[in-house]
Design a protein around this motif. Structure first.
Motif, PDB file in Angstrom:
ATOM      1  N   ALA A  67      59.083 -72.524  17.137  1.00  0.00           N
ATOM      2  CA  ALA A  67      57.698 -72.353  17.583  1.00  0.00           C
ATOM      3  C   ALA A  67      56.711 -72.659  16.462  1.00  0.00           C
ATOM      4  O   ALA A  67      55.684 -73.324  16.676  1.00  0.00           O
ATOM      5  N   ILE A  68      57.012 -72.199  15.251  1.00  0.00           N
ATOM      6  CA  ILE A  68      56.102 -72.423  14.122  1.00  0.00           C
ATOM      7  C   ILE A  68      56.059 -73.897  13.741  1.00  0.00           C
ATOM      8  O   ILE A  68      54.979 -74.475  13.516  1.00  0.00           O
ATOM      9  N   ARG A  69      57.212 -74.542  13.675  1.00  0.00           N
ATOM     10  CA  ARG A  69      57.238 -75.964  13.315  1.00  0.00           C
ATOM     11  C   ARG A  69      56.508 -76.807  14.356  1.00  0.00           C
ATOM     12  O   ARG A  69      55.833 -77.796  14.010  1.00  0.00           O
ATOM     13  N   THR A  70      56.643 -76.427  15.625  1.00  0.00           N
ATOM     14  CA  THR A  70      55.923 -77.143  16.665  1.00  0.00           C
ATOM     15  C   THR A  70      54.422 -76.995  16.469  1.00  0.00           C
ATOM     16  O   THR A  70      53.664 -77.964  16.563  1.00  0.00           O
ATOM     17  N   THR A  71      53.973 -75.790  16.166  1.00  0.00           N
ATOM     18  CA  THR A  71      52.548 -75.541  15.948  1.00  0.00           C
ATOM     19  C   THR A  71      52.047 -76.284  14.715  1.00  0.00           C
ATOM     20  O   THR A  71      50.910 -76.793  14.699  1.00  0.00           O
ATOM     21  N   LEU A  72      52.878 -76.383  13.691  1.00  0.00           N
ATOM     22  CA  LEU A  72      52.481 -77.097  12.473  1.00  0.00           C
ATOM     23  C   LEU A  72      52.278 -78.588  12.713  1.00  0.00           C
ATOM     24  O   LEU A  72      51.569 -79.243  11.960  1.00  0.00           O
ATOM     25  N   ARG A  73      52.883 -79.126  13.747  1.00  0.00           N
ATOM     26  CA  ARG A  73      52.628 -80.526  14.078  1.00  0.00           C
ATOM     27  C   ARG A  73      51.158 -80.732  14.425  1.00  0.00           C
ATOM     28  O   ARG A  73      50.600 -81.807  14.189  1.00  0.00           O
ATOM     29  N   CYS A  74      50.558 -79.700  14.993  1.00  0.00           N
ATOM     30  CA  CYS A  74      49.146 -79.768  15.363  1.00  0.00           C
ATOM     31  C   CYS A  74      48.244 -79.215  14.272  1.00  0.00           C
ATOM     32  O   CYS A  74      47.074 -79.590  14.183  1.00  0.00           O
ATOM     33  N   ARG A  75      48.767 -78.306  13.458  1.00  0.00           N
ATOM     34  CA  ARG A  75      47.954 -77.668  12.411  1.00  0.00           C
ATOM     35  C   ARG A  75      48.695 -77.719  11.076  1.00  0.00           C
ATOM     36  O   ARG A  75      49.085 -76.695  10.518  1.00  0.00           O
ATOM     37  N   PRO A  76      48.898 -78.908  10.541  1.00  0.00           N
ATOM     38  CA  PRO A  76      49.709 -79.036   9.315  1.00  0.00           C
ATOM     39  C   PRO A  76      49.062 -78.444   8.070  1.00  0.00           C
ATOM     40  O   PRO A  76      49.741 -78.280   7.060  1.00  0.00           O
ATOM     41  N   ILE A  77      47.764 -78.122   8.138  1.00  0.00           N
ATOM     42  CA  ILE A  77      47.115 -77.550   6.950  1.00  0.00           C
ATOM     43  C   ILE A  77      46.888 -76.048   7.123  1.00  0.00           C
ATOM     44  O   ILE A  77      46.016 -75.462   6.479  1.00  0.00           O
ATOM     45  N   ASP A  78      47.687 -75.413   7.965  1.00  0.00           N
ATOM     46  CA  ASP A  78      47.611 -73.967   8.151  1.00  0.00           C
ATOM     47  C   ASP A  78      48.560 -73.294   7.158  1.00  0.00           C
ATOM     48  O   ASP A  78      49.769 -73.210   7.376  1.00  0.00           O
TER      49      ASP A  78
END
Length: 240
Positions: A108-119
């Motif tokens: 879930a986190i890696r998927t979200t990082l695809r959209c928010r890589p600078i989080d």
């Protein structure tokens, strides 16, 4: 490092339900296909953690096409539910359930990082999941560096990163020292005196010299305030 399940799981579940309500209001597809807000609230068992079928749906959605439209509200809900399960599984001392929960949360986190890589907070969550397993993965240092690069000065993130990096250094992971050194500099110079004193007193013996190196460079007034705050906690700036 897993906080009390009652103080973490329930707030996360509330945040998740609110997130899903917002998804519905925005006219988007619900993250759990065929699951309404009401049925999601019944999809947790008596201890407050998501049932197995909900984890299956999280993994399906996070591994699917949800990230393509970067629906951040839905993605945040995926992350919150999966992290709530990690907390509950760890509190239950169930290693099989915990491993499954960590794998789902990482997806879930890696998927979200695809959209928010600078989080920077999301990168650090990956480090926290490695810490739950009790051993760094081959990418743990990379995750800390990405968190450091994307969130170099946000206090709550820096404090958590220092805590995690300090434990890595204690385990002999020397490659983390440059990031730890930089983060401690930020805390020493810009954090509140009380929070800095708490961090100093809690720091492992191997990490305190890094604090002391930066504290020695502080203006006299701030150094004096910090010394008093540390003494109130039963320690000393010269303690090792």
């Amino acid at each position: 490092m897993v906080p009390n399940v009652g103080s973490i799981v329930l707030p996360r579940l509330v945040a998740t339900v609110l997130s899903i309500v917002l998804v519905g209001w925005a006219g988007h597809e619900l993250i759990f296909r065929g699951t309404t807000v009401r049925s999601l609230t019944t999809a947790v068992d008596a201890t407050g953690h998501p049932k197995t079928e909900i984890l299956d749906r999280i993994q399906e959605q996070a591994s699917g096409r949800l990230w393509e439209r970067c629906d951040t509200i839905a993605l945040n809900a995926l992350v919150e539910v999966s992290l709530a399960e990690v907390d509950a599984a760890t509190a239950a001392a169930d290693p099989i359930r915990t491993d499954r929960a960590i794998d789902v949360a990482k997806t879930a986190i890696r998927t979200t990082l695809r959209c928010r890589p600078i989080d920077g907070d999301l990168w650090l969550k990956l480090v926290s999941l490695d810490a739950v397993r009790g051993a760094p993965s081959e990418r743990t240092i990379e995750y800390i560096r990405l968190s450091h690069w994307t969130a170099p000065s946000e206090g709550r993130i820096v404090r958590r990163r220092v805590d995690l990096a300090s434990r890595l250094l204690e385990r002999g992971v020397a490659d983390i020292r440059p990031e730890l050194h930089s983060d401690i500099r930020v805390l020493v110079n810009f954090d509140t005196v009380d929070k800095l004193a708490d961090m100093f007193v809690a720091a492992p013996e191997s990490v305190r010299p890094i604090y002391q190196e930066w504290i020695a460079l502080l203006p006299k007034g701030r150094r004096s305030e910090l010394a008093s705050a540390v003494e109130r906690r039963g320690s000393s700036l010269n303690a090792s």
